[in-house]
Scaffold this active site. Structure first.
Site, short mmCIF file in Angstrom:
data_model
loop_
_atom_site.label_atom_id
_atom_site.label_comp_id
_atom_site.label_asym_id
_atom_site.label_seq_id
_atom_site.Cartn_x
_atom_site.Cartn_y
_atom_site.Cartn_z
N GLY A 1 0.72 -1.35 -0.02
CA GLY A 1 0.04 0.06 0.05
C GLY A 1 0.94 1.25 -0.13
CG MET A 2 3.03 2.16 -2.95
SD MET A 2 4.73 2.30 -2.24
CE MET A 2 5.37 3.45 -3.19
CB SER A 3 0.42 6.65 1.70
OG SER A 3 1.87 6.80 2.33
N GLY A 4 1.94 7.86 -0.57
CA GLY A 4 2.47 8.97 -1.38
C GLY A 4 3.54 9.82 -0.41
CB VAL B 1 9.13 9.59 3.62
CG1 VAL B 1 8.76 9.58 5.15
CG2 VAL B 1 10.57 9.06 3.28
CG ASP B 2 6.82 6.64 7.33
OD1 ASP B 2 7.97 6.86 7.58
OD2 ASP B 2 5.68 6.83 7.81
CG MET C 1 -5.78 1.36 -0.95
SD MET C 1 -5.93 0.84 0.78
CE MET C 1 -4.29 1.32 1.26
CB CYS D 1 -9.35 3.61 8.36
SG CYS D 1 -8.80 3.69 6.55
N GLY E 1 3.36 0.57 5.26
CA GLY E 1 4.34 1.27 5.86
C GLY E 1 4.23 1.51 7.22
CB CYS F 1 -6.95 9.84 5.81
SG CYS F 1 -8.31 8.64 5.78
#
Length: 356
Positions: A12-15, A17-18, A38, A100, A124, A192
């Protein structure tokens, strides 16, 4: 025996750095890595999702991995946001980020990845998994196990947490060394789907607020509130009543008189905010555990709170009580109690009431 190279991991990529560094670590370790972003909220012109997606694609281009986006706005609205609104309607203070994780990140997202053929999923988050046990991360200041206290055991069965043993400072340093485009990006804060918007304005667009009196413990009117749902127990800021009648000390929210639409405040002495125990429901236990009649543990009733010594007693249908060794300030119905045994996050449940 399959090697990492033959194992497909969808992260899962959030945008941020983690997740970017977590994706790099997985690729470094030889996994076949795919990034998945997502979309959890319907765009309204103010959500930063478009910027985050651009950052995800830039990071994945830099790392040489594929990335895709998926829309979970419906799942989020039905499974998280409706709960969020229902709690505020009841004048409680919810923590939708905890829910969530169970409903979306380790629910809809995990199921989607499995359908795509993933052997493992990754995030992350700063936490650890040891078999079916959820543990704290090495970085105590960033540990996020509290936010996972409602995740089911089976939802963690094929999850990787690449940042488990890293300090946040090490993550930043590695991102700079790799030249990742998000190396200096600030961490996201708050809920979020609200982002950088004003909370009162956002919430009022879904739930109409009714102004009313702010009163002290003697019933004297000392101000006007904008709507009981906007305030939480122990709150000091944003009351707009500083210096009333020359009282010494700071005003804080003591209670909500829902029947009369009054916000009850006090000034100075905060002893009335403290409670010895809480009653909760929806107790979730992560991993195999032989629960005794009573359990000496530690607990926290909010994310940044240090561990507090407590005794857990479990009743039927997920009910439980936590009796604390020391009185706790502003334990708030609607929030979650995270329960710990040393480094293990045993699980948690939602707070319903407190006992003085």
């Amino acid at each position: 025996m399959r090697t990492n190279k033959t194992k497909k991991v969808i992260i899962g990529m959030s945008g941020g750095v983690d997740s970017a560094v977590a994706a790099y670590l997985l690729k470094r370790d030889g996994y076949d890595v795919v990034g998945l972003f997502m979309h959890n909220w319907e765009e309204d012109g103010e959500c930063p999702a478009a910027d985050d997606w651009r950052d995800v694609t830039a990071v994945c281009d830099k790392l040489g991995i594929e990335c895709y986006s998926v829309d979970f706005a419906g799942e989020y609205a039905d499974g998280v946001f409706e709960y969020f609104l229902s709690e505020y309607r009841a004048y409680r203070t919810p923590n939708p980020d905890v829910l969530c994780n169970r409903v979306v990140k380790f629910g809809a997202f995990r199921d989607y990845c499995i359908r795509l053929g993933a052997d493992m999923i990754a995030t992350g988050h700063y936490c650890k998994r040891d078999g079916d046990r959820l543990l704290r991360a090495a970085d105590a200041g960033k540990d996020q196990s509290y936010f996972l206290n409602q995740v089911k055991t089976e939802q963690l069965s094929n999850v990787l947490f690449p940042l488990a043993d890293m300090q946040k400072s090490e993550v930043r340093t590695l991102a700079r060394e790799l030249g990742l485009p998000v190396a200096e990006k600030k961490d996201s804060t708050g809920i979020c789907f609200i982002g950088e918007r004003k909370f009162k304005k956002f919430l009022s667009s879904f739930l109409p607020a009714q102004r009313g009196d702010i009163v002290d413990v003697s019933g004297n009117v000392v101000g006007v509130h904008d709507g009981l749902m906007y305030y939480t127990l122990g709150q000091r800021r944003g009351l707009g009543i500083g210096g009333v009648r020359g009282e010494a000390g700071r005003w804080f929210v003591l209670d909500k008189d829902v029947k009369n639409n009054r916000l009850v405040v006090s000034c100075g002495d905060e002893s009335a905010l403290f409670s010895r125990s809480l009653v909760g429901s929806g107790l979730n236990i992560i991993g195999a555990f032989d629960m005794p009649e009573t359990l000496a543990c530690t607990a926290k009733t909010r994310y940044r709170q240090p561990d507090q010594a407590a005794t857990l007693t479990v009743s039927g249908d997920g009910g439980f009580t936590l009796a604390f060794e020391d009185p706790q300030r502003a334990v708030t119905p609607g929030q979650y109690a995270g329960i710990y045994l040393g480094e293990r996050c045993l699980g948690g449940g939602v707070i319903n009431s407190v006992c003085k």
